[in-house]
Design a protein around this motif. Structure first.
Motif, mmCIF file in Angstrom:
data_model
loop_
_atom_site.group_PDB
_atom_site.id
_atom_site.type_symbol
_atom_site.label_atom_id
_atom_site.label_comp_id
_atom_site.label_asym_id
_atom_site.label_seq_id
_atom_site.Cartn_x
_atom_site.Cartn_y
_atom_site.Cartn_z
ATOM 1 N N CYS A 1 -4.786 7.477 5.702
ATOM 2 C CA CYS A 1 -4.046 6.325 5.149
ATOM 3 C C CYS A 1 -2.599 6.266 5.620
ATOM 4 O O CYS A 1 -1.928 5.258 5.415
ATOM 5 N N LYS B 1 0.857 -1.193 0.000
ATOM 6 C CA LYS B 1 0.000 0.000 0.000
ATOM 7 C C LYS B 1 0.890 1.239 0.000
ATOM 8 O O LYS B 1 1.856 1.298 0.769
ATOM 9 N N ILE B 2 0.546 2.205 -0.838
ATOM 10 C CA ILE B 2 1.335 3.440 -0.874
ATOM 11 C C ILE B 2 0.398 4.658 -0.895
ATOM 12 O O ILE B 2 -0.786 4.531 -1.252
ATOM 13 N N ALA B 3 0.954 5.809 -0.539
ATOM 14 C CA ALA B 3 0.196 7.068 -0.647
ATOM 15 C C ALA B 3 0.933 7.983 -1.617
ATOM 16 O O ALA B 3 2.163 7.986 -1.661
ATOM 17 N N VAL C 1 0.231 2.750 5.030
ATOM 18 C CA VAL C 1 1.088 2.610 3.847
ATOM 19 C C VAL C 1 2.557 2.415 4.248
ATOM 20 O O VAL C 1 2.986 2.838 5.324
#
Ligand SMILES: NC(=O)c1ccc[n+]([C@@H]2O[C@H](COP(=O)([O-])OP(=O)(O)OC[C@H]3O[C@@H](n4cnc5c(N)ncnc54)[C@H](O)[C@@H]3O)[C@@H](O)[C@H]2O)c1
Ligand SMILES: O=c1ccn([C@@H]2O[C@H](COP(=O)(O)OP(=O)(O)O[C@H]3O[C@H](CO)[C@@H](O)[C@H](O)[C@H]3O)[C@@H](O)[C@H]2O)c(=O)[nH]1
Length: 437
Positions: free
Chosen positions: A73, A2-4, A77
């Motif tokens: 988030c 997961k990334i932002a 992440v």
């Protein structure tokens, strides 16, 4: 993984969407609430070929999310990309206020290890400032959380952004730790099938690589514009010269097109910023100062040709312009040479009739009713005393010249992108001038 991605502009939205396309779960964050509300409904804020379909596909698959609140988030992440704007400051240097604001928000809210990657174009030394800003906020919270910073400058071109991101010539990554290198390797692994190289290096070199690449490209353009102007004086044809030199493998045939000067959101600001970085370190980038000077003058070249033709008497002339965006396949008007040209035409008392396939709305937002907005290419040339070709959109390449000739008051064509055939136009009864011939 997961990334932002923080900053959902040209770079952030393309980056987030392309990572999602490769299976990563992506949270795109922006402070512009209207932009995020629209994106949630599938409304794309920019014109970029192929982007809309890709956003919708990944939204529907549940891999691409949009939010205004990074805190939603941040602690889910592993990697955070910062892709916010770095506009020029009053003195030409890159303004880092958005970049550092993101860093402070991260420091105020992070609860576990994070790799903070800068995608924005930033001067050497920025990663250090980001590290300090995050650390300062952690210290205020009396927390000791490990984090990494990295630099991963973006080389995409507007109008070809998806292709450039999915199959880049190379990916440059500046890292300071094995952990950061491992995370970036994992993230880019799905793209490696597209046969590109990830070049790891130290952070300052990665930051400098971005500016050096844009500076080299801008230098080629100004060099060719300088050669073009000399070609006109001595009776050579820059199009032939381009083919002649471009076939030398050491020179290469791309990015050698003479025209009305480079524009857009990158070259003008990045050249200024690099000149400024050098000056503030006691060094002068003399070549880049000349690159800028040539470019500024080149933006007026069509105006000078028009003024020469009408011997300085432009008052009341009706001028048609095909193209407004700084290049085809984008609606971006940032630093578009068309704006400089329009200013000069209006100041000389001309009436300007413009047409662009996608930038009309953005132009109206900037210029209001100072110019007339035509329905199509033919509507623009009705009763025109001259037609100026400003952006080389495909739909301008093969018009019906007989229809254009019937509609115009004076059959004068000034081609700022050298896309027309002089013989064909002269046979159709036009007076035709281009750049560097
Ligand atoms: N446009 C390009 O083709 C291109 C290509 C390569 C690199 N770059 C570089 O990438 C960076 C971004 O460029 P762009 O053209 O995408 O800019 P942009 O102006 O289109 O987008 C920047 C976005 O960041 C948002 N933003 C600002 N502060 C924020 C914050 N604190 N939190 C969340 N969002 C915030 C803005 O609302 C905006 O939507 C610049 O440094 C630019 O030089 C641009
Ligand atoms: O031979 C050429 C090529 C380009 N241009 C002009 O140069 C400007 C920039 O064009 P281009 O580079 O295609 O578009 P950008 O989207 O601004 O992309 C540049 O700027 C980005 C932001 O930094 C980088 O990521 C890209 O690699 C770099 O090409 C435009 O006004 C073009 O008309 C010319 O005049 N002659």
């Amino acid at each position: 993984m997961k990334i932002a991605i923080v900053g959902t502009g040209y770079v952030g939205l393309v980056t987030g969407t392309c990572f999602a396309e490769m299976g990563t779960e992506v949270f795109c964050v922006d402070v512009n609430a209207e932009k995020i509300t629209n994106l949630k409904q599938g409304i794309i804020p920019i014109y970029e070929p192929g982007l809309e379909e890709m956003v919708h596909r990944n939204q529907q698959a549940g891999r691409l999310h949009f939010t205004t609140d990074l805190r939603e988030c941040l602690n889910e992440v592993e990697v955070l990309f910062s892709a916010v704007g770095t506009p020029p400051d009053e003195d030409g240097s890159a303004d880092l206020k958005y970049v550092l604001e993101v860093a402070r928000t991260v420091g105020r809210n992070m609860t576990k290890h994070l790799l903070v990657v800068t995608k924005s174009t930033v001067p050497v030394g920025t990663a250090r400032k980001i590290r300090e800003a995050i650390q300062e906020e952690l210290d205020k919270r009396n927390l000791s959380i490990e984090f990494d910073v990295a630099s991963n400058p973006e080389f995409l071109k507007e109008g070809a952004a998806i292709k450039d991101f999915m199959s880049p010539d190379r990916v440059v990554v500046g890292v300071e730790s094995e952990r950061a290198k491992e995370l970036m390797t994992r993230l880019y692994r799905p793209f490696l099938l597209n046969n590109f190289r990830v070049i790891f290096m130290d952070v300052p070199s990665a930051e400098m690589t971005k500016y050096a690449a844009n500076a080299m490209l801008a230098t080629r353009i100004s060099f060719m514009n300088d050669v073009a102007n000399l070609c006109e004086i001595v009776g050579a044809d820059v199009n032939m010269v381009r083919k002649g030199i471009g076939s030398d493998g050491r020179i290469g045939n791309r990015f050698l097109y003479a025209g009305i000067g480079y524009g857009g959101s990158c070259f003008p600001k990045d050249i200024k910023a690099l000149i400024k970085t050098a000056r503030s370190n006691g060094y002068r980038m003399r070549i880049l100062e000349a690159v800028e000077e040539v470019n500024e003058e080149q933006k007026s070249i069509l105006f000078r040709k028009l003024d020469d033709y009408f011997k300085g008497d432009l008052k009341g002339k009706r001028i048609a312009m095909w193209g407004l965006a700084f290049k085809p396949e984008t609606d971006d008007m940032r630093e578009a040479p068309s704006l400089v040209l329009i200013d000069k035409l209006l100041a000389s008392g001309c009436e300007v009739y413009v047409y662009d396939p996608v930038s009309m709305e953005e132009t109206r937002r900037r210029l209001g009713n100072t110019v007339h907005y035509a329905k199509d290419i033919y509507d623009a040339v009705v009763d025109a005393d001259a037609l100026l070709l400003v952006t080389e959109w495909k739909e301008f390449r093969m018009p019906s010249w007989s229809a254009v000739k019937k509609l115009m008051a004076t059959p004068l064509i000034l081609d700022g992108r050298n896309i027309y055939d002089v013989k064909e136009l002269e046979e159709n009864g036009f007076v035709y001038h281009c750049v560097g011939r």
